[in-house]
Design a protein around this motif. Structure first.
Motif, short mmCIF file in Angstrom:
data_model
loop_
_atom_site.label_atom_id
_atom_site.label_comp_id
_atom_site.label_asym_id
_atom_site.label_seq_id
_atom_site.Cartn_x
_atom_site.Cartn_y
_atom_site.Cartn_z
N TYR A 42 0.86 -1.44 -0.12
CA TYR A 42 0.03 0.06 0.00
C TYR A 42 0.73 1.34 0.10
N ILE A 43 0.61 2.09 -0.73
CA ILE A 43 1.26 3.52 -0.93
C ILE A 43 0.08 4.45 -0.55
N ASP A 44 0.67 5.29 0.40
CA ASP A 44 -0.24 6.44 0.84
C ASP A 44 -1.57 5.99 1.29
N PRO A 63 7.71 11.17 -8.00
CA PRO A 63 9.09 11.32 -6.93
C PRO A 63 8.70 12.09 -5.86
N GLY A 64 9.16 11.71 -4.66
CA GLY A 64 9.00 12.39 -3.27
C GLY A 64 8.77 11.54 -2.24
N VAL A 65 8.16 12.07 -1.04
CA VAL A 65 8.01 11.16 0.37
C VAL A 65 6.52 10.50 0.06
N HIS A 66 6.72 9.23 0.33
CA HIS A 66 5.61 8.40 0.33
C HIS A 66 5.65 7.43 1.41
N LEU A 67 4.16 7.14 2.10
CA LEU A 67 4.05 6.32 3.31
C LEU A 67 3.65 4.63 2.43
N MET A 68 4.66 3.90 2.86
CA MET A 68 4.34 2.56 2.27
C MET A 68 3.99 1.36 3.47
N THR A 69 3.01 0.51 3.28
CA THR A 69 2.63 -0.26 4.15
C THR A 69 2.73 -1.65 3.34
N VAL A 70 3.59 -2.78 3.98
CA VAL A 70 3.67 -4.09 3.37
C VAL A 70 2.99 -5.12 4.57
N GLN A 71 2.11 -5.63 3.95
CA GLN A 71 1.31 -6.84 4.85
C GLN A 71 1.04 -8.36 4.21
N LEU A 80 6.74 1.94 6.28
CA LEU A 80 8.24 2.90 5.98
C LEU A 80 7.65 4.16 5.15
N GLU A 81 8.75 5.02 5.49
CA GLU A 81 8.48 6.42 4.75
C GLU A 81 9.71 6.18 3.68
N LEU A 82 9.24 6.52 2.49
CA LEU A 82 10.21 6.64 1.34
C LEU A 82 10.35 7.71 0.65
N ASP A 83 11.45 8.05 0.33
CA ASP A 83 11.79 9.36 -0.32
C ASP A 83 12.44 8.93 -1.63
N LEU A 84 11.40 8.71 -2.65
CA LEU A 84 11.71 8.05 -3.88
C LEU A 84 12.23 9.31 -4.86
N PRO A 85 13.63 8.93 -5.39
CA PRO A 85 13.97 9.78 -6.32
C PRO A 85 13.47 9.39 -7.89
N PRO A 86 13.59 10.08 -8.92
CA PRO A 86 13.29 9.68 -10.36
C PRO A 86 14.04 8.48 -10.66
N GLY A 87 13.48 7.61 -11.48
CA GLY A 87 14.05 6.24 -11.73
C GLY A 87 13.71 5.16 -10.93
N VAL A 88 14.26 4.20 -11.00
CA VAL A 88 14.01 2.70 -10.48
C VAL A 88 14.57 2.69 -8.76
N SER A 89 13.86 2.46 -7.88
CA SER A 89 14.22 2.22 -6.57
C SER A 89 13.84 0.79 -6.21
N THR A 90 14.68 -0.09 -5.41
CA THR A 90 14.24 -1.30 -5.26
C THR A 90 14.29 -1.53 -3.76
#
Length: 100
Positions: A42-44, A63-71, A80-90
Motif C-alpha cells: 500500500y502506498i499513501d 517522485p517524493g515522500v510516500h508512506l508505504m505499508t507491506v502486509q 516505511l516512509e520512502l523518499d523516492l527519486p526519479p528512476g527505479v528504486s528497489t
C-alpha cells in the motif's frame, strides 16, 4: 498578410514552449521484493499491488515522500516512509511471522 501573421503566431508559440521547460519529469518506479512474496503493498493508504508483481514489473509513482505499508496474512505489517527519486528504486523486505 494572413499567412505571415499565422507564421508569426506559430513561431511565438514554439518559442514559448521551448522556454517554459515543459519536459515531463521522469517518474519514480518502485520495485518491491518481499518475503512472503504474496505480500500486499500500500502506498499513501491506497493498494499499490502484490509484491510478486512489483518485483517483476516496477510501478510508477510521483517522485517524493510516500508512506508505504507491506502486509501479509500471518505476518506483522511493516510501515516505511520512502523518499523516492526519479528512476527505479528497489526495496527488499522480509516480514516477521506472527507466532502461533
Amino acid at each position: 498578410m494572413r499567412v505571415t501573421a499565422l507564421l508569426l503566431l506559430l513561431v511565438l508559440v514554439a518559442a514559448g514552449c521551448a522556454k517554459s521547460g515543459t519536459v515531463a519529469a521522469e517518474p519514480a518506479r518502485l520495485q518491491v521484493i518481499a518475503t512472503p512474496s504474496n505480500a500486499s503493498v500500500y502506498i499513501d493508504g491506497h493498494y499499490f499491488g502484490r509484491a510478486t508483481v512489483l518485483s517483476a514489473e516496477p510501478k510508477a509513482l510521483v517522485p517524493g515522500v510516500h508512506l508505504m505499508t507491506v502486509q501479509a496474512d500471518d505476518h506483522f505489517p511493516h510501515d516505511l516512509e520512502l523518499d523516492l527519486p526519479p528512476g527505479v528504486s528497489t526495496l527488499r523486505i522480509e516480514l516477521r511471522p506472527v507466532p502461533p
